[in-house]
Enzyme design. Structure first.
Site, short mmCIF file in Angstrom:
data_model
loop_
_atom_site.label_atom_id
_atom_site.label_comp_id
_atom_site.label_asym_id
_atom_site.label_seq_id
_atom_site.Cartn_x
_atom_site.Cartn_y
_atom_site.Cartn_z
CG ASN A 193 -91.33 -51.90 -64.45
OD1 ASN A 193 -89.91 -51.59 -64.42
ND2 ASN A 193 -92.11 -51.36 -65.28
CB CYS A 213 -85.40 -52.62 -68.04
SG CYS A 213 -86.98 -52.65 -67.12
CG ASN A 220 -88.40 -53.41 -61.33
OD1 ASN A 220 -87.80 -53.87 -60.46
ND2 ASN A 220 -88.83 -52.27 -61.72
CG ASN A 247 -81.18 -46.69 -67.74
OD1 ASN A 247 -80.44 -46.34 -66.59
ND2 ASN A 247 -82.42 -47.19 -67.80
CG HIS A 281 -82.03 -43.21 -63.79
ND1 HIS A 281 -83.15 -43.55 -63.50
CD2 HIS A 281 -81.12 -44.24 -64.57
CE1 HIS A 281 -83.24 -44.76 -64.09
NE2 HIS A 281 -82.21 -45.00 -64.55
CG ASN A 338 -85.46 -43.63 -66.75
OD1 ASN A 338 -86.40 -43.96 -67.65
ND2 ASN A 338 -84.20 -43.78 -67.59
CD GLU A 397 -89.35 -47.18 -65.92
OE1 GLU A 397 -88.71 -47.85 -66.86
OE2 GLU A 397 -90.14 -47.96 -65.22
NE ARG A 398 -84.40 -43.50 -71.78
CZ ARG A 398 -83.42 -43.57 -72.28
NH1 ARG A 398 -82.50 -42.86 -72.75
NH2 ARG A 398 -82.75 -45.08 -71.92
CB CYS A 449 -87.82 -47.40 -62.26
SG CYS A 449 -86.35 -47.09 -63.75
N GLY A 450 -86.06 -50.52 -61.51
CA GLY A 450 -84.85 -50.72 -60.82
C GLY A 450 -83.98 -50.09 -61.15
N GLY A 486 -83.86 -46.91 -61.72
CA GLY A 486 -84.35 -45.83 -60.89
C GLY A 486 -83.90 -45.95 -59.48
#
Length: 273
Positions: free
Chosen positions: A11, A71, A73, A157, A159, A190, A208-209, A217-218, A220
């Site tokens: 990423n 985010c 990552n 965020n 998911h 996401n 990912e959105r 995606c961390g 995620g």
């Protein structure tokens, strides 16, 4: 503009030292620089900025110019950027994000950060916090002729996690695009397609959105652990494997999720903007 290209298990990000440089329109700049043919190429642009609440502040912009709250990552890469660059040479540091102030622990070797553990906070399951347009966070969505069950989670965020399907190729690309903008997700989402691996972990493909398919995606990975453990599919600590590599995710007794993984610098450069 000076920048550093970094990645966390694939990423990848363009990181700019906002302590020294001012970026007038980071959203437009992200769209320009993240383009992989005419720009530097990356999943996102990260600004390392001063903060009056923490050691630094992170703003991140997706390749489409949108600004997500967090985010996973990216924040690990930022931790390495801060440590290696001498901006904050603490093994324990704090970073202000759109999802709040998060604590980072750096594992250093030879004066450089190699791995970073982030306290990602507590997952939220209330529909209004995610958000998801439903009366509970478990929803069944009909898309492309399929009925898929999603366990929805906010890691700061939104998911949506499913263990019903592990698509690949064109099916993955089609479903990811449709589900990101499904009416059930007022702020988009996401999307994580998962399967357990038989060894106490999970494999994940993530859409990912604002970016589309990415190697990792961390947030995620944390959402997958929270969703899997809540449904009895995963233990509360598990390796979550994405196309770019594996993250160690732990959900402690206090309810916090901890993410541990590598962060790597690829190169530094200078570009006219």
């Amino acid at each position: 503009m000076h920048f550093t290209k970094m990645h966390g298990i694939g990423n990848d990000f363009i990181i700019v030292n906002g302590f020294r440089q001012y970026i007038n329109d980071p959203s437009m700049l992200a769209k320009k620089l993240c383009e992989r043919h005419f720009g530097i190429g990356a999943d996102g642009l990260i600004l390392a900025l001063p903060s009056d609440r923490a050691d630094a502040r992170m703003r991140i912009f997706n390749s489409d110019g949108s600004e997500p709250e967090m985010c996973g990552n990216g924040i690990r890469c930022l931790g390495k950027f801060l440590y290696d660059g001498g901006i904050c040479q603490k093994l324990s540091m704090s970073v202000e994000t759109g999802a709040g102030v998060l604590a980072l622990d750096v594992e250093a070797e030879g004066g450089l950060a190699r791995r970073v553990t982030v306290d990602m906070g507590t997952p939220r399951f209330e529909p209004e916090a995610i958000p998801v347009a439903a009366d509970r966070n478990e929803v069944t969505l009909e898309v492309d002729g399929l009925a898929l069950r999603f366990f929805c989670v906010s890691m700061g965020n939104p998911h949506a996690v499913t263990f019903d399907l592990f698509p690949e190729g064109e099916q993955f690309l089609r479903l990811g695009a449709l589900l990101e903008r499904h009416p059930a997700f007022p702020r988009r989402a996401n999307i994580e397609f998962c399967r357990t691996d038989g060894a106490g972990g999970a494999q994940v493909r993530v859409w990912e959105r604002g970016d589309g398919p990415t190697l990792a995606c961390g947030t995620g990975a944390c959402a997958v652990l929270a969703a899997g453990a809540s449904q009895g599919l995963l233990p509360r600590r598990a390796p979550i494997t994405l196309p770019g590599g594996t993250l160690d995710i732990r959900w402690d007794a206090g309810g916090h999720l901890f993410m541990t993984g590598p962060a790597e610098a690829v190169y530094t450069g200078e570009i006219e903007i």
